[in-house]
Write an enzyme that holds these catalytic residues in place. Structure first.
Site, PDB file in Angstrom:
ATOM      1  N   CYS A 139      44.265  44.040  41.194  1.00 42.18           N
ATOM      2  CA  CYS A 139      44.051  43.867  42.637  1.00 42.18           C
ATOM      3  C   CYS A 139      44.945  44.832  43.422  1.00 42.18           C
ATOM      4  O   CYS A 139      46.162  44.843  43.233  1.00 42.18           O
ATOM      5  CB  CYS A 139      44.347  42.430  43.050  1.00 42.18           C
ATOM      6  N   HIS A 190      41.468  38.986  47.302  1.00 34.82           N
ATOM      7  CA  HIS A 190      42.780  38.674  47.855  1.00 34.82           C
ATOM      8  C   HIS A 190      42.659  38.372  49.352  1.00 34.82           C
ATOM      9  O   HIS A 190      41.968  39.090  50.073  1.00 34.82           O
ATOM     10  CB  HIS A 190      43.718  39.864  47.647  1.00 34.82           C
ATOM     11  N   GLN A 206      41.204  42.802  58.476  1.00 37.34           N
ATOM     12  CA  GLN A 206      41.194  44.210  58.839  1.00 37.34           C
ATOM     13  C   GLN A 206      41.403  44.363  60.339  1.00 37.34           C
ATOM     14  O   GLN A 206      41.233  43.416  61.108  1.00 37.34           O
ATOM     15  CB  GLN A 206      39.872  44.865  58.430  1.00 37.34           C
ATOM     16  N   ASN A 224      36.937  38.939  57.131  1.00 33.45           N
ATOM     17  CA  ASN A 224      35.722  38.577  56.416  1.00 33.45           C
ATOM     18  C   ASN A 224      36.167  37.804  55.179  1.00 33.45           C
ATOM     19  O   ASN A 224      36.962  38.309  54.400  1.00 33.45           O
ATOM     20  CB  ASN A 224      34.941  39.814  55.965  1.00 33.45           C
ATOM     21  N   CYS A 259      47.688  42.845  45.805  1.00 26.94           N
ATOM     22  CA  CYS A 259      48.795  42.058  45.271  1.00 26.94           C
ATOM     23  C   CYS A 259      50.071  42.896  45.275  1.00 26.94           C
ATOM     24  O   CYS A 259      50.012  44.137  45.280  1.00 26.94           O
ATOM     25  CB  CYS A 259      48.478  41.612  43.844  1.00 26.94           C
ATOM     26  N   HIS A 299      42.843  38.640  52.955  1.00 25.29           N
ATOM     27  CA  HIS A 299      43.212  39.753  53.820  1.00 25.29           C
ATOM     28  C   HIS A 299      42.227  39.863  54.982  1.00 25.29           C
ATOM     29  O   HIS A 299      41.146  39.279  54.958  1.00 25.29           O
ATOM     30  CB  HIS A 299      43.226  41.076  53.044  1.00 25.29           C
ATOM     31  N   HIS A 352      47.405  35.729  45.369  1.00 25.41           N
ATOM     32  CA  HIS A 352      46.031  36.214  45.184  1.00 25.41           C
ATOM     33  C   HIS A 352      44.999  35.097  45.329  1.00 25.41           C
ATOM     34  O   HIS A 352      43.923  35.317  45.896  1.00 25.41           O
ATOM     35  CB  HIS A 352      45.890  36.874  43.808  1.00 25.41           C
TER      36      HIS A 352
END
Length: 349
Positions: free
Chosen positions: A70, A167, A171, A156, A73, A169, A116
Site C-alpha cells: 500500500c 487505505h 483528496q 471517495n 501506509c 484517505h 490500513h
C-alpha cells in the site's frame, strides 16, 4: 497541531499534521527519484462551457495493491511508501497521478490515519479534528496559489465508488475554475437574491431546521438534513449555522463541534444496510463526502457546507447512473428524502 513540511524524492510536497506531543517524523524519502511524466491538459467543451481534464497518465496509477504494498501506509519493514515516516497522524502529499497540475491546478492526497484497515468513522474526535485542521490549512494555502479559483476537499470511500486504494484517505483538488456544480449553485443563489433579497443557503438551512421529516441531526453550531430534492438514495447536507464561504471562516466553537457531528453521520451510514446480527463493518457503506466552498472571485452568496451521499439504495442494490442521469444529468431518486431521513434517525448511536 504540529505541521512539518518536506519533499519526496521526486520533488513533490509532503506535509505531516500531528497532534501536539507527537514524536518527530522521518522526513527523508529514501526511494530513488522517479518523477512520473504527467502532463494533464484542460479542454473547454464549447457545447456546455464545462472544463474537462485530459489526464491519460492516470491509466497507469496504482490499482488495488496488496496490503503490504500500500502506498499510503507508513514506510517500514522493507516497504517504502509515499510516506517515509514509520508512523503519522495525518499526512498530505501531492498526488503522483494528478488530474490537475502546474498552471492547470493541483491535486493532493490526504491520509486520515496510518491504520490500513480503519475508516474515517473509526477516528477519535481528536483525530477527526486534526483532519479538519489539515483541510483548513490546505484550503488556505492552495487558495493563495496563482490561478487557483476553488479548493475542493473530498473523500471517495468504497470500491463501488471507484476507489482503487483501500487505505482510508481523501483528496483535495485546487481548480483553476469554478466547478460546474458550484457554478450552478452560484447562479441559483444570485437569482434568489435578485428575486427575494435573501441568501438562498440561509433559507435552505432555516427551512430544513423547520422540517422535522427531513432533519437528521441538529446541534448548537451544525445541522444535518436530507435536502428536499435529494439526488442520491441517502444524501445528507451538513451546514454550519453561521454562514461562511470556506473552511477558514469557521469559528472555534464550530470546529470543536464538527468531529462529533460528522463521525456520528458516518457511523449511521455504516448502519444503514446492516442486517440483524451482522458485525459493525459487515456491510461498510460506500460514500462520497464533499466539501462545497465558494470560489475566490465569484459566488459571494455561496455557503460552506458538506454533502455526504451513497450510491447504495439497499443492502444488495446500487444506484447506477443510467441513461437519463449520465446522458442528460437529470436525476431520478428511488427513495423519498423523508424516508431516507427517517432511516438515518433510526440508526442513531
Amino acid at each position: 497541531m504540529k505541521k512539518t513540511t518536506t519533499h519526496l524524492a521526486d520533488g513533490r510536497e509532503l506535509i505531516y499534521f500531528d497532534l501536539d506531543g507527537s514524536p518527530g517524523r522521518d522526513t527523508v524519502d529514501r526511494r530513488p527519484p522517479q518523477r512520473l511524466d504527467s502532463s494533464p491538459e484542460l479542454r473547454l467543451d464549447p457545447a456546455t462551457g464545462d472544463w474537462v481534464a485530459i489526464a491519460s497518465h492516470r491509466q497507469g496509477r496504482t490499482h488495488h495493491p496488496p496490503t503490504d504494498a500500500c502506498p499510503l501506509c507508513p514506510s517500514g519493514d522493507g516497504h517504502s511508501s509515499e510516506i517515509p515516516a514509520a508512523d503519522y497522524d495525518v499526512a498530505v502529499f501531492e498526488n503522483r497521478f494528478p488530474s490537475l497540475a502546474g498552471r492547470s491546478g493541483r491535486c493532493e492526497v490526504v491520509c486520515f490515519t496510518p491504520e490500513h484497515g480503519a475508516s474515517f468513522a473509526d477516528l477519535t474526535e481528536e483525530r477527526a479534528r486534526l483532519v479538519l485542521d489539515a483541510w483548513t490549512d490546505r484550503t488556505e494555502r492552495l487558495s493563495a496559489l496563482p490561478g487557483v479559483e476553488q479548493v475542493y476537499c473530498f473523500e471517495n470511500r468504497g470500491a463501488e465508488i471507484g476507489v482503487t486504494l483501500a487505505h482510508p484517505h481523501g483528496q483535495i483538488y485546487a481548480f483553476p475554475f469554478a466547478a460546474p456544480r458550484t457554478a450552478k449553485m452560484v447562479a441559483a443563489a444570485a437569482r434568489h437574491r435578485s428575486a427575494t433579497g435573501a441568501n438562498l443557503f440561509d433559507e435552505l438551512l432555516a427551512e430544513a431546521r423547520a422540517t422535522p421529516a427531513r432533519l437528521v441531526l441538529a446541534a448548537e453550531h451544525w445541522t444535518a438534513f436530507v435536502p428536499y430534492a435529494a439526488r442520491w438514495p441517502y444524501e445528507v447536507h451538513l451546514y454550519p449555522h453561521r454562514r461562511v464561504r470556506d473552511l477558514t471562516g469557521l469559528t472555534e466553537a464550530a470546529r470543536a463541534e464538527f468531529p462529533g457531528m460528522y463521525l456520528e453521520l458516518l457511523r449511521r451510514f455504516d448502519r444503514l444496510f446492516r442486517r440483524e446480527g451482522e458485525a459493525a463493518q459487515a456491510t461498510p457503506t460506500p460514500y462520497v463526502s464533499a466539501w462545497h466552498q465558494a470560489p475566490k472571485t465569484s459566488g459571494r452568496e455561496l455557503a460552506l457546507h458538506l454533502e455526504l451521499f451513497t450510491v447504495r439504495r439497499s443492502a444488495d442494490k446500487l444506484k447506477f447512473l443510467a441513461g437519463v442521469e449520465s446522458g442528460m444529468d437529470s436525476f431520478v431518486n428511488d427513495i423519498a428524502p423523508e424516508a431516507a431521513a427517517r432511516r438515518l434517525r433510526e440508526v442513531a448511536s
